[in-house]
Write a protein that holds these residues in place. Structure first.
Motif, mmCIF file in Angstrom:
data_model
loop_
_atom_site.group_PDB
_atom_site.id
_atom_site.type_symbol
_atom_site.label_atom_id
_atom_site.label_comp_id
_atom_site.label_asym_id
_atom_site.label_seq_id
_atom_site.Cartn_x
_atom_site.Cartn_y
_atom_site.Cartn_z
ATOM 1 N N GLU A 160 8.143 -4.601 -7.983
ATOM 2 C CA GLU A 160 7.690 -5.425 -6.855
ATOM 3 C C GLU A 160 8.306 -6.814 -7.020
ATOM 4 O OE1 GLU A 160 5.961 -5.560 -3.956
ATOM 5 O OE2 GLU A 160 6.216 -7.730 -4.058
ATOM 6 N N GLN A 161 8.774 -7.367 -5.901
ATOM 7 C CA GLN A 161 9.471 -8.660 -6.020
ATOM 8 C C GLN A 161 8.515 -9.836 -6.237
ATOM 9 O OE1 GLN A 161 11.683 -9.432 -2.435
ATOM 10 N NE2 GLN A 161 9.882 -9.698 -1.172
ATOM 11 N N VAL B 220 14.631 -5.840 -6.064
ATOM 12 C CA VAL B 220 15.858 -5.043 -6.040
ATOM 13 C C VAL B 220 16.853 -5.784 -5.165
ATOM 14 C CG1 VAL B 220 16.866 -2.920 -5.099
ATOM 15 C CG2 VAL B 220 14.806 -2.815 -6.503
ATOM 16 N N MET C 201 -3.036 -0.243 7.337
ATOM 17 C CA MET C 201 -3.139 0.157 5.938
ATOM 18 C C MET C 201 -3.179 1.691 5.850
ATOM 19 S SD MET C 201 -5.737 -2.691 4.399
ATOM 20 C CE MET C 201 -7.096 -2.408 5.535
ATOM 21 N N GLY D 28 1.396 -6.454 -1.065
ATOM 22 C CA GLY D 28 2.301 -6.675 0.070
ATOM 23 C C GLY D 28 1.655 -7.492 1.165
ATOM 24 N N ARG D 29 1.635 -6.929 2.377
ATOM 25 C CA ARG D 29 1.068 -7.662 3.516
ATOM 26 C C ARG D 29 -0.453 -7.628 3.539
ATOM 27 N NH1 ARG D 29 3.868 -4.626 7.939
ATOM 28 N NH2 ARG D 29 4.842 -3.485 6.239
ATOM 29 N N LEU E 24 0.823 -1.225 0.000
ATOM 30 C CA LEU E 24 0.000 0.000 0.000
ATOM 31 C C LEU E 24 0.849 1.264 0.000
ATOM 32 C CD1 LEU E 24 -2.881 -1.239 2.238
ATOM 33 C CD2 LEU E 24 -3.181 0.024 0.096
ATOM 34 N N ALA E 25 2.018 1.226 0.677
ATOM 35 C CA ALA E 25 2.859 2.427 0.730
ATOM 36 C C ALA E 25 3.391 2.757 -0.660
ATOM 37 C CB ALA E 25 4.000 2.212 1.717
ATOM 38 N N HIS F 224 -8.446 -8.195 6.518
ATOM 39 C CA HIS F 224 -8.060 -6.818 6.835
ATOM 40 C C HIS F 224 -9.318 -5.972 6.987
ATOM 41 C CE1 HIS F 224 -3.955 -7.824 5.860
ATOM 42 N NE2 HIS F 224 -3.554 -6.582 6.037
ATOM 43 N N VAL F 225 -9.299 -5.087 7.969
ATOM 44 C CA VAL F 225 -10.427 -4.163 8.120
ATOM 45 C C VAL F 225 -9.889 -2.748 8.254
ATOM 46 C CG1 VAL F 225 -11.826 -5.922 9.262
ATOM 47 C CG2 VAL F 225 -10.545 -4.284 10.656
ATOM 48 N N CYS G 94 -4.678 -12.531 5.268
ATOM 49 C CA CYS G 94 -5.438 -12.436 6.520
ATOM 50 C C CYS G 94 -6.535 -11.398 6.298
ATOM 51 C CB CYS G 94 -4.524 -11.982 7.653
ATOM 52 S SG CYS G 94 -5.337 -12.025 9.262
ATOM 53 N N ASP H 204 4.624 1.462 6.405
ATOM 54 C CA ASP H 204 3.882 1.719 7.650
ATOM 55 C C ASP H 204 4.812 2.005 8.815
ATOM 56 O OD1 ASP H 204 4.899 -0.855 7.926
ATOM 57 O OD2 ASP H 204 2.963 -1.812 8.346
HETATM 58 C C1 LIG Z 1 -1.896 -10.821 8.951
HETATM 59 C C2 LIG Z 1 -2.053 -9.336 8.873
HETATM 60 C C3 LIG Z 1 -3.246 -8.738 9.246
HETATM 61 C C4 LIG Z 1 -3.371 -7.346 9.200
HETATM 62 N N1 LIG Z 1 -4.580 -6.769 9.486
HETATM 63 C C5 LIG Z 1 -4.726 -5.443 9.286
HETATM 64 C C6 LIG Z 1 -6.008 -4.839 9.400
HETATM 65 O O1 LIG Z 1 -7.019 -5.489 9.671
HETATM 66 N N2 LIG Z 1 -6.107 -3.498 9.196
HETATM 67 C C7 LIG Z 1 -5.020 -2.732 8.871
HETATM 68 O O2 LIG Z 1 -5.183 -1.522 8.670
HETATM 69 N N3 LIG Z 1 -3.797 -3.283 8.738
HETATM 70 C C8 LIG Z 1 -3.617 -4.602 8.937
HETATM 71 N N4 LIG Z 1 -2.392 -5.173 8.764
HETATM 72 C C9 LIG Z 1 -1.238 -4.293 8.502
HETATM 73 C C10 LIG Z 1 -1.160 -3.879 7.034
HETATM 74 O O3 LIG Z 1 -1.281 -5.004 6.198
HETATM 75 C C11 LIG Z 1 0.198 -3.223 6.800
HETATM 76 O O4 LIG Z 1 0.386 -2.181 7.726
HETATM 77 C C12 LIG Z 1 0.321 -2.628 5.397
HETATM 78 O O5 LIG Z 1 -0.203 -3.478 4.411
HETATM 79 C C13 LIG Z 1 1.792 -2.351 5.137
HETATM 80 O O6 LIG Z 1 1.972 -1.829 3.834
HETATM 81 P P1 LIG Z 1 3.415 -1.412 3.337
HETATM 82 O O7 LIG Z 1 3.270 -0.999 1.929
HETATM 83 O O8 LIG Z 1 4.011 -0.457 4.307
HETATM 84 O O9 LIG Z 1 4.322 -2.735 3.439
HETATM 85 P P2 LIG Z 1 4.173 -4.122 2.655
HETATM 86 O O10 LIG Z 1 2.744 -4.433 2.467
HETATM 87 O O11 LIG Z 1 5.009 -5.104 3.380
HETATM 88 O O12 LIG Z 1 4.789 -3.829 1.222
HETATM 89 C C14 LIG Z 1 6.163 -3.919 0.939
HETATM 90 C C15 LIG Z 1 6.339 -4.516 -0.451
HETATM 91 O O13 LIG Z 1 7.708 -4.497 -0.794
HETATM 92 C C16 LIG Z 1 8.009 -5.690 -1.495
HETATM 93 N N5 LIG Z 1 9.463 -5.880 -1.415
HETATM 94 C C17 LIG Z 1 10.206 -6.234 -0.335
HETATM 95 N N6 LIG Z 1 11.494 -6.272 -0.655
HETATM 96 C C18 LIG Z 1 11.581 -5.951 -1.973
HETATM 97 C C19 LIG Z 1 12.663 -5.817 -2.889
HETATM 98 N N7 LIG Z 1 13.934 -6.038 -2.504
HETATM 99 N N8 LIG Z 1 12.396 -5.461 -4.159
HETATM 100 C C20 LIG Z 1 11.119 -5.245 -4.574
HETATM 101 N N9 LIG Z 1 10.056 -5.362 -3.744
HETATM 102 C C21 LIG Z 1 10.291 -5.700 -2.457
HETATM 103 C C22 LIG Z 1 7.195 -6.741 -0.757
HETATM 104 O O14 LIG Z 1 7.023 -7.908 -1.535
HETATM 105 C C23 LIG Z 1 5.899 -5.978 -0.518
HETATM 106 O O15 LIG Z 1 4.989 -6.143 -1.580
HETATM 107 C C24 LIG Z 1 -2.249 -6.553 8.814
HETATM 108 C C25 LIG Z 1 -1.063 -7.156 8.432
HETATM 109 C C26 LIG Z 1 -0.959 -8.529 8.440
HETATM 110 C C27 LIG Z 1 0.317 -9.165 7.965
#
Ligand SMILES: Cc1cc2nc3c(=O)[nH]c(=O)nc-3n(C[C@H](O)[C@H](O)[C@H](O)COP(=O)(O)OP(=O)(O)OC[C@H]3O[C@@H](n4cnc5c(N)ncnc54)[C@H](O)[C@@H]3O)c2cc1C
Length: 466
Positions: free
Chosen positions: A28-29, A233, A427, A35-36, A8-9, A53-54, A51, A417
């Protein structure tokens, strides 16, 4: 402009920058986006979220992001949160007719899992939050204080802690109360439950999570950019105070005027060359940011066992049961008469070492206790997904380790995040970080623009006095 990471970031930064006229190349890898917060297809063709997500009504930036990418209609909002204990006592949290902060008063007074003494102690702590408009003086103590300490200072009863504060906060923050900075806990209640009538409304995706991101790729490509999957990367090259390029498999290098690194903090720490850590001290201690786990358990029954869209369980390992069949309106799971449920256990440290079958047995027994119809039903299949590093742990004082989105390394911006957003790992926090990174890119390029959305404004009596 290069964005690394399609969670999402990265997606929110990429979409915002593409809309601002930048040529965005996102890498994206994995073979899918999100992502998560994503979903994938099991070998038998079943779509499962990693999982459930809400979101909440107070998550204004996530809502804005869903709107930008055409996903807003794929989120269903619910006004009623249902709780149930093993003795069968149920209670609902729902706004009544009174203005904020009294809007929940009716449902709170009739909430049967809590005693009168529990409610009195909760009311006085909530009043403390209200008086300080979301802040209390002890939150400023050096190093922060834990939520449990904050509650003890306010003489909360055991029932109030276990059946109210813990239930809401472990789910919202993915950490136990003694390991949570009270600043985050107080914020959840101020923004979600006290300052306005709609902050607590729960938004649940009506589609598998990956479908929420269909519009991101389209939006970036429509504006001339590209989204590249399966492109990890492997290295960051640095020269003369700037990022020179990023390297992929096979030695391929790509360079750009600006880079947004939107990967998890552990992944960034592995990629960072020593020179960057020396130049940018906020990146030298990322290992101090700890992580906490979430476990999702998926059950497919041969018949309907639950009518509500979701329920929160009290005093059990299982914290939430989501009725995926109802939420997806029958598009996935269990066949026509069957039912697909997803259970969520946040801060699931105790489950990490347990074998899958033991977790299934434990949760199945709890589901059968909570839902009488499940006692007769046959469990057709079950899946357990353990996410050991689901979120960063919101421990007291963690904010001092969270870097800002703009760094002193030329061309290097951060999103995720875990970066400094003021928000816990959600999220909403991820989208905020993406918008802040996009703002930083535009600011440095001399074309500043506000992308971050304001918080929900206090309303009702709180709005009058705040
Ligand atoms: C089980 C679970 C339940 C959750 N429930 C909730 C919820 O109900 N509500 C809520 O608001 N939040 C929830 N969260 C938290 C939420 O999912 C995260 O805070 C949010 O998705 C994080 O987004 P991000 O983009 O910061 O990181 P990420 O989603 O981790 O994105 C990082 C991306 O970078 C990619 N990446 C990593 N290394 C490399 C590389 N070297 N080269 C290229 N790409 C790379 C990864 O594959 C990934 O796609 C939950 C998380 C989990 C795991």
């Amino acid at each position: 402009m290069i964005v690394i990471g399609g969670g999402l970031a990265g997606l929110s930064a990429g979409v915002a920058l593409a809309e601002a006229g930048w040529h965005v190349r996102l890498f994206e890898q994995r073979p899918f986006l999100g992502g998560r917060a994503t979903s994938y297809v099991l070998p038998d063709g079943e779509h499962v979220d990693n999982c459930q997500h809400v979101t909440l009504g107070c998550c204004t930036n996530l809502e804005d992001f869903y709107r930008r990418v055409g996903a807003q209609d794929k989120i269903k909002y619910f006004d009623r949160l249902l709780f149930q204990d093993p003795q069968g006592h149920t209670g609902a949290m729902q706004a009544g007719l009174l203005p904020a902060p009294l809007h929940m008063m009716g449902s709170f007074l009739t909430f049967s899992p809590l005693t009168m003494a529990d409610k009195k102690s909760i009311a006085s702590a909530l009043l403390d939050i209200l008086r300080g408009k979301g802040h209390t003086a002890d939150l400023d103590e050096p190093g922060g204080i834990s939520m449990l300490e904050w509650l003890r200072r306010r003489k909360q009863t055991r029932g109030a802690i276990e059946r109210f504060w813990r239930v809401v906060l472990v789910s919202a923050l993915d950490e136990e109360l003694d390991r949570t900075d009270a600043r985050f806990g107080v914020d959840v209640f101020w923004k979600g439950f006290l300052s306005n009538r709609t902050g607590y409304r729960m938004g649940v995706p009506a589609v598998p999570l990956a479908e929420l991101y269909d519009g991101c790729k389209a939006e970036i490509e429509r504006r001339g950019g590209e989204v590249n999957l399966r492109m990890p990367v492997r290295a960051i090259h640095y020269r003369n105070g700037a990022v020179e390029s990023v390297e992929f498999d096979g030695g391929r290098q790509e360079s750009a005027e600006a880079y947004v690194f939107a990967v998890p903090h552990e992944a960034l720490a592995e990629l960072l060359p020593a020179e960057i850590k020396q130049q940018e001290p906020s990146l030298a201690h990322l290992e101090n940011i700890q992580v906490s786990p979430i476990t999702g358990v998926h059950f497919w029954f041969d018949r309907e066992v639950m009518q509500e869209p979701f329920v929160t369980l009290l005093d059990t390992t299982t914290q939430w049961i989501f009725n995926k069949t109802a939420l997806y309106a029958g598009r996935n799971g269990g066949g026509e008469k069957g039912q697909y449920l997803q259970l969520v256990i946040s801060a699931s440290y105790d489950l990490l070492q347990k074998p899958r079958q033991e977790i299934v047995d434990l949760c199945l027994a709890e589901v059968r206790q909570a839902l009488p119809a499940a006692r007769e039903a046959k469990l057709l299949k079950a899946t357990v997904i353990k996410e050991a590093a689901a979120t960063f742990s919101p421990q007291p004082g963690v904010d001092r380790w969270r870097p800002r989105q703009q760094t002193s390394v030329r061309g290097m911006f951060l999103a995720g995040d875990w970066t400094d957003t003021g928000w816990p790992a959600t999220m909403e926090g991820a989208v905020r970080s993406g918008y802040l990174a996009a703002e930083a890119v535009l600011r440095v390029a001399g074309k500043p623009k506000t992308i971050l959305q304001p918080d929900l404004q206090p309303d009702g009596l709180v709005g009058m006095f705040a």
